[in-house]
Scaffold this motif. Sequence first.
Motif, mmCIF file in Angstrom:
data_model
loop_
_atom_site.group_PDB
_atom_site.id
_atom_site.type_symbol
_atom_site.label_atom_id
_atom_site.label_comp_id
_atom_site.label_asym_id
_atom_site.label_seq_id
_atom_site.Cartn_x
_atom_site.Cartn_y
_atom_site.Cartn_z
ATOM 1 N N ARG A 176 149.856 -43.104 -96.483
ATOM 2 C CA ARG A 176 148.903 -44.224 -96.545
ATOM 3 C C ARG A 176 147.490 -43.721 -96.796
ATOM 4 O O ARG A 176 147.166 -42.559 -96.573
ATOM 5 C CB ARG A 176 148.950 -45.005 -95.234
ATOM 6 N N GLU A 177 146.675 -44.656 -97.276
ATOM 7 C CA GLU A 177 145.251 -44.390 -97.416
ATOM 8 C C GLU A 177 144.597 -44.490 -96.061
ATOM 9 O O GLU A 177 145.194 -45.008 -95.110
ATOM 10 C CB GLU A 177 144.634 -45.449 -98.344
ATOM 11 N N PHE A 178 143.339 -44.063 -95.982
ATOM 12 C CA PHE A 178 142.582 -44.302 -94.754
ATOM 13 C C PHE A 178 142.364 -45.791 -94.602
ATOM 14 O O PHE A 178 142.293 -46.530 -95.593
ATOM 15 C CB PHE A 178 141.231 -43.590 -94.822
ATOM 16 N N SER A 179 142.229 -46.226 -93.362
ATOM 17 C CA SER A 179 141.901 -47.633 -93.138
ATOM 18 C C SER A 179 140.636 -47.694 -92.301
ATOM 19 O O SER A 179 140.218 -46.703 -91.691
ATOM 20 C CB SER A 179 143.050 -48.343 -92.416
ATOM 21 N N ALA A 180 140.033 -48.879 -92.298
ATOM 22 C CA ALA A 180 138.804 -49.056 -91.534
ATOM 23 C C ALA A 180 139.054 -48.786 -90.054
ATOM 24 O O ALA A 180 138.135 -48.542 -89.281
ATOM 25 C CB ALA A 180 138.263 -50.468 -91.733
ATOM 26 N N ALA A 237 140.551 -24.746 -98.575
ATOM 27 C CA ALA A 237 140.742 -26.047 -99.219
ATOM 28 C C ALA A 237 139.397 -26.672 -99.526
ATOM 29 O O ALA A 237 138.421 -26.496 -98.791
ATOM 30 C CB ALA A 237 141.546 -26.978 -98.314
ATOM 31 N N GLU A 238 139.347 -27.413 -100.627
ATOM 32 C CA GLU A 238 138.158 -28.213 -100.889
ATOM 33 C C GLU A 238 138.115 -29.306 -99.835
ATOM 34 O O GLU A 238 139.145 -29.901 -99.481
ATOM 35 C CB GLU A 238 138.230 -28.836 -102.285
ATOM 36 N N TYR A 239 136.921 -29.537 -99.349
ATOM 37 C CA TYR A 239 136.763 -30.433 -98.211
ATOM 38 C C TYR A 239 136.005 -31.664 -98.700
ATOM 39 O O TYR A 239 134.856 -31.569 -99.137
ATOM 40 C CB TYR A 239 135.986 -29.689 -97.128
ATOM 41 N N VAL A 240 136.665 -32.826 -98.658
ATOM 42 C CA VAL A 240 136.059 -34.036 -99.203
ATOM 43 C C VAL A 240 135.979 -35.085 -98.107
ATOM 44 O O VAL A 240 136.978 -35.385 -97.443
ATOM 45 C CB VAL A 240 136.892 -34.589 -100.382
ATOM 46 N N VAL A 241 134.775 -35.603 -97.884
ATOM 47 C CA VAL A 241 134.590 -36.656 -96.883
ATOM 48 C C VAL A 241 134.604 -37.995 -97.606
ATOM 49 O O VAL A 241 133.840 -38.202 -98.555
ATOM 50 C CB VAL A 241 133.253 -36.467 -96.147
ATOM 51 N N VAL A 242 135.506 -38.894 -97.185
ATOM 52 C CA VAL A 242 135.649 -40.163 -97.903
ATOM 53 C C VAL A 242 135.683 -41.313 -96.897
ATOM 54 O O VAL A 242 135.741 -41.103 -95.679
ATOM 55 C CB VAL A 242 136.943 -40.188 -98.752
ATOM 56 N N SER A 243 135.669 -42.518 -97.444
ATOM 57 C CA SER A 243 135.833 -43.694 -96.597
ATOM 58 C C SER A 243 137.165 -44.350 -96.945
ATOM 59 O O SER A 243 137.860 -43.900 -97.859
ATOM 60 C CB SER A 243 134.686 -44.669 -96.834
ATOM 61 N N ASP A 244 137.483 -45.399 -96.218
ATOM 62 C CA ASP A 244 138.654 -46.178 -96.614
ATOM 63 C C ASP A 244 138.397 -46.744 -98.017
ATOM 64 O O ASP A 244 137.250 -46.859 -98.442
ATOM 65 C CB ASP A 244 138.916 -47.300 -95.594
ATOM 66 N N GLN A 245 139.453 -47.061 -98.722
ATOM 67 C CA GLN A 245 139.411 -47.566 -100.111
ATOM 68 C C GLN A 245 139.019 -46.488 -101.120
ATOM 69 O O GLN A 245 138.862 -46.790 -102.307
ATOM 70 C CB GLN A 245 138.435 -48.751 -100.257
ATOM 71 N N PHE A 246 138.848 -45.229 -100.692
ATOM 72 C CA PHE A 246 138.436 -44.185 -101.639
ATOM 73 C C PHE A 246 139.434 -44.058 -102.785
ATOM 74 O O PHE A 246 139.074 -44.062 -103.957
ATOM 75 C CB PHE A 246 138.292 -42.847 -100.915
ATOM 76 N N PHE A 247 140.707 -43.942 -102.447
ATOM 77 C CA PHE A 247 141.705 -43.720 -103.492
ATOM 78 C C PHE A 247 141.878 -44.955 -104.365
ATOM 79 O O PHE A 247 142.135 -44.850 -105.558
ATOM 80 C CB PHE A 247 143.029 -43.264 -102.864
ATOM 81 N N ARG A 248 141.683 -46.154 -103.740
ATOM 82 C CA ARG A 248 141.783 -47.377 -104.536
ATOM 83 C C ARG A 248 140.599 -47.473 -105.493
ATOM 84 O O ARG A 248 140.747 -47.833 -106.661
ATOM 85 C CB ARG A 248 141.817 -48.599 -103.609
ATOM 86 N N ALA A 249 139.411 -47.127 -104.988
ATOM 87 C CA ALA A 249 138.216 -47.223 -105.835
ATOM 88 C C ALA A 249 138.309 -46.277 -107.030
ATOM 89 O O ALA A 249 137.779 -46.560 -108.093
ATOM 90 C CB ALA A 249 136.965 -46.916 -105.022
ATOM 91 N N LEU A 250 138.999 -45.153 -106.876
ATOM 92 C CA LEU A 250 139.114 -44.209 -107.986
ATOM 93 C C LEU A 250 140.379 -44.433 -108.802
ATOM 94 O O LEU A 250 140.645 -43.688 -109.737
ATOM 95 C CB LEU A 250 139.085 -42.775 -107.464
ATOM 96 N N GLY A 251 141.154 -45.459 -108.429
ATOM 97 C CA GLY A 251 142.375 -45.707 -109.194
ATOM 98 C C GLY A 251 143.311 -44.527 -109.131
ATOM 99 O O GLY A 251 143.821 -44.064 -110.144
#
Lengths: 124, 898
Positions: free
Chosen positions: B636-640, B615-629
């Motif tokens: 659910r998305e990640f949360s703080a 799998a492609e491995y992507v390190v993100v923060s909370d709000q990642f999916f919101r920031a990319l629309g």
Amino acid sequence: MPSRPRPDDFLPLTHLAFHVLLALVDQPLHGYAIVRAVRLQSAGKVDPGTGSFYSIIRGLSDQALIEPIDSPDGDAADRRRFYGLTALGRRVLAAESARLEGLVREVHRRGVRRAVKAGSGGGR
Amino acid sequence: MRAFSRACVWLLRRAPAPYRDRFGAEIVSMATARVADEHAWRRLTRVVRELADINATVRRERRREAPAPGAGRLHDLRAALRHMRRRPAASLALAAVLTVGVGASTFGFNLLSTVLLRPLPFGDPDRLVLLWSYLPKIQFGTPDQPIHGLRLRELRVSMATAAGVEGFKADTFNLDADGVDRVRIDGLLTTASLFETLRVRPAAGRFFTTGEDVVGAPCAAVLGYGLWQRLFSGRDAVVGEAIRLNDRGCTIVGVAPRGFEFPRGGEMPASFQYPARTELWVAAPPPQSGPSDLTVLARLGPGASVQAAQAELDAQAIERDTRVRGSRGWNEIRVVPLRQQVVPAGIAATVTALFGAVVALLLVACGNAAQLALVGGLSRRHDLTVRAALGADASRLIRLVAAEAGLVAAASGLAGAALAAIAIRLMRTIGPARFPRLAEATFDARTVMFAAAASVVAGTVAAAAPMWIARRAAGHRTLHPRERGSSDPLRHWRALLIAAQVGMAVVLAVASSLLIHSLVQRLAVPIGFSPDHTLAFELTLPSATYPEVLRGPVPASRPAIINAVDALLSRLRAIPGVTAAAVGKPLPMSGAQEASVISCDGMPPPKSSFDIPIAEYVVVSDQFFRALGSPLAAGREFSAGDREATENVVVVNDSLARRCWPAGSALGRRLKLGGSPQSPAPWLTVVGLAPEMKRFKLDDPPGPAMYVMYTQGGYPTLATLPFAVRTGGRDPIALVPEIRAAVRAAGIDVPVAAATPMVTLVEAASEDARFAMRLMLGIAVVAVGLTVAGLYGTVAFAVSRRRRELGIRVALGAAPRGLVRLVVADAVRPAAWGAALGLPAAAGLAVGMRTLLFGVSPADPWTFILTPVTLAAVVAAACLAPAQRATAVDPRETLRGD
């Protein structure tokens, strides 16, 4: 380009060219009138063929000694081309006469007076 | 008397043209007058004298005018110029058409020459190859994969067919130097002998020496030529100067030659994070641990062929399969000639198709020019006939016409070459940054030669018709009354020219509409996120200040980075207008990728190592999916609140969910890194389902991807951190000053780099397709425009030539509509023939362009029906306007002329 042509550059003129310039001194003339004038002023001795005559005309107008002009009478129906003396042509004519005068004077100075007549009297 | 003047004319025929033109008529009339004025008995003498004198004069004048070598040609040129000055519009139109043809084809040739014909800018470049780990069975990404540092060390020792093996990978550097503001530079970590293997010479200083790429050696750097000019104003003294790269001391040892930017991102596989242009090279030892991330370049030794190298590596792979435990099937290496990598087949096909298109455009322009010249030649047929009657021979008339064509062709050649030179400059500066080798484009000698050849061809074609007319004019020496009739000896030629032009225009129009169609299809593919109002930027954290960026993927070991990111994210989110801000390594469409084998709970054990899911491995923060629309499909998305101490969570995309758990929902299931459930990594619980996001290109196939929270999962290196900031409507690029301030306020002292709207990144991913489409569209528009203008001109000319005939028809009671049909049919019939012949040619071209098409068949019925129909409509419109004039013919006026 040289700034302004000097009349001496065109000397000596050929016999026929001299006659053509001389014929145009008083007024512009068309081709045939020039030929008649030349015949007149040379007492019939100079009578160029038409082709030779136009070769001279070409030469003189290429050198800007004469120029083709519209019929001076303003007669539009007159299709013949007239030729007039340019200022340069006039000065060249003067220069050539001066040169010939000088030559004649030199001949006289050496005492050959009317030699032609004398020669012709005693010839053959 | 008549006989005499005829004789004069006959004699004068042989006089030089200028003399004859000036005095011919006067001589004839004066000689005739003199003969007429003579007394009858002397007339004959006069006749003989005059004729003899004229004959002598003609001979004298001919001798005088006998051209000094070249003088006659000069006279021809002068006559041609005179003639062109008299008809400036026609000459300009001809020159404009040829300029377009020569300019476009020269530009197209330059593209072809730059990308395909010129050797790569290295010494003996055909012996350079790339070595890829070849893994066709891993079911992830491309089969060509980078090579591990240990394998590289092995290859450097063992590969007998190679005279040099180098390994390198992209890296980013914050550069500090005296008098230079800290900037971030795209560079390369490489083995020291890369430059020797490529065989290039430094512009200043030296390249690396063997000792500089061993562990513990002092840092040595080579500057790119552009960087040297930009930051160090091209000083020679820069060699030996100390700079800081990512807070680490380094010495500049040399400067790379101008134009050397190896490797350029556009010339390497899209999945590797190579920058568009590499500007800094740093010697580094091949890493002994970590992921396989090296690109390996080799120079084949003397006498070794690609096949021999491949055979050697195949043998090594078999030997390694048995020697190295657990590596069976992972040892294959593929040898790819560098040239083939730099210019992949798709690009070669694009460039070839574009060159074909400009050649077709040149042909259209030639046809058009021939048409214009034909019309011009016909309308001066009378003039030519007069000259012929006065004695100009065929060769003279042809020379005259050829001189005109030559002048126009030379002028258009120069103008076209200038046009091409400007276009080449523009292409290099504002063309697509990632199109292979475009940066190398120059207006070189080869291009000049092509421009010259193109103008000679164009001039010849343009001259052919008038020359033919001139020949015919010379054929009949007698003067006919000026022709006004309907006779048009070149009607068939004109029809042929129309057919040829329309045929070419159809081919080009079909090709460009296929490309437009496929670009539209490409852009319509869902990319999995919405790039509007989003800015991407990067920070490169220096390892000297944040040593943990180099440490392995254990979050607990990196509190400094986590704290820095936390501080920055909260400041970014406080900027007015920002609706979301997040880290995402990598962001979609940015070309970087990290992949890992995984194991999923409940999945049957893999039969072979190739069945282990990757799998492609992507390190993100909370709000990642919101920031990319990119709204999640479920969960659910990640949360703080997702921290190191809380439950380890993961978001997976659709492909991964289907691969691991084909039946039932993925939510709540667990997976871990490493190829087996026994691996030491912790289990991660799936909390969300993400859409498929495109990683590098719009036509990427979907693949498994997993997203982990930066506080929980690690990454081999976090040196470069990409951020995405979304606004509620503010222009994202306007955020940059505030982002800089936020970065400073968060205590991170590095420059904000690569700030780019996401929209631009998405566009860049299709820029080669856009580039090809725009060029093809431009070519097609010009070709169709020329064709239409040509048709318009032809019909208008035909109407004007046929006025008399049309007048008679009107007088006989022809209906206006019938007249229009009569005139238009003459143009439309050959146009239809041309279209009919053009369609199969277009089909052939479309099949050749197959690799360029996306989501559209080369035999797309709509394209093949709609394009000719549209073209037919345009052609009909172009013919109708002048044809209307046919109905306005007044029969009285036209018939009066007789």
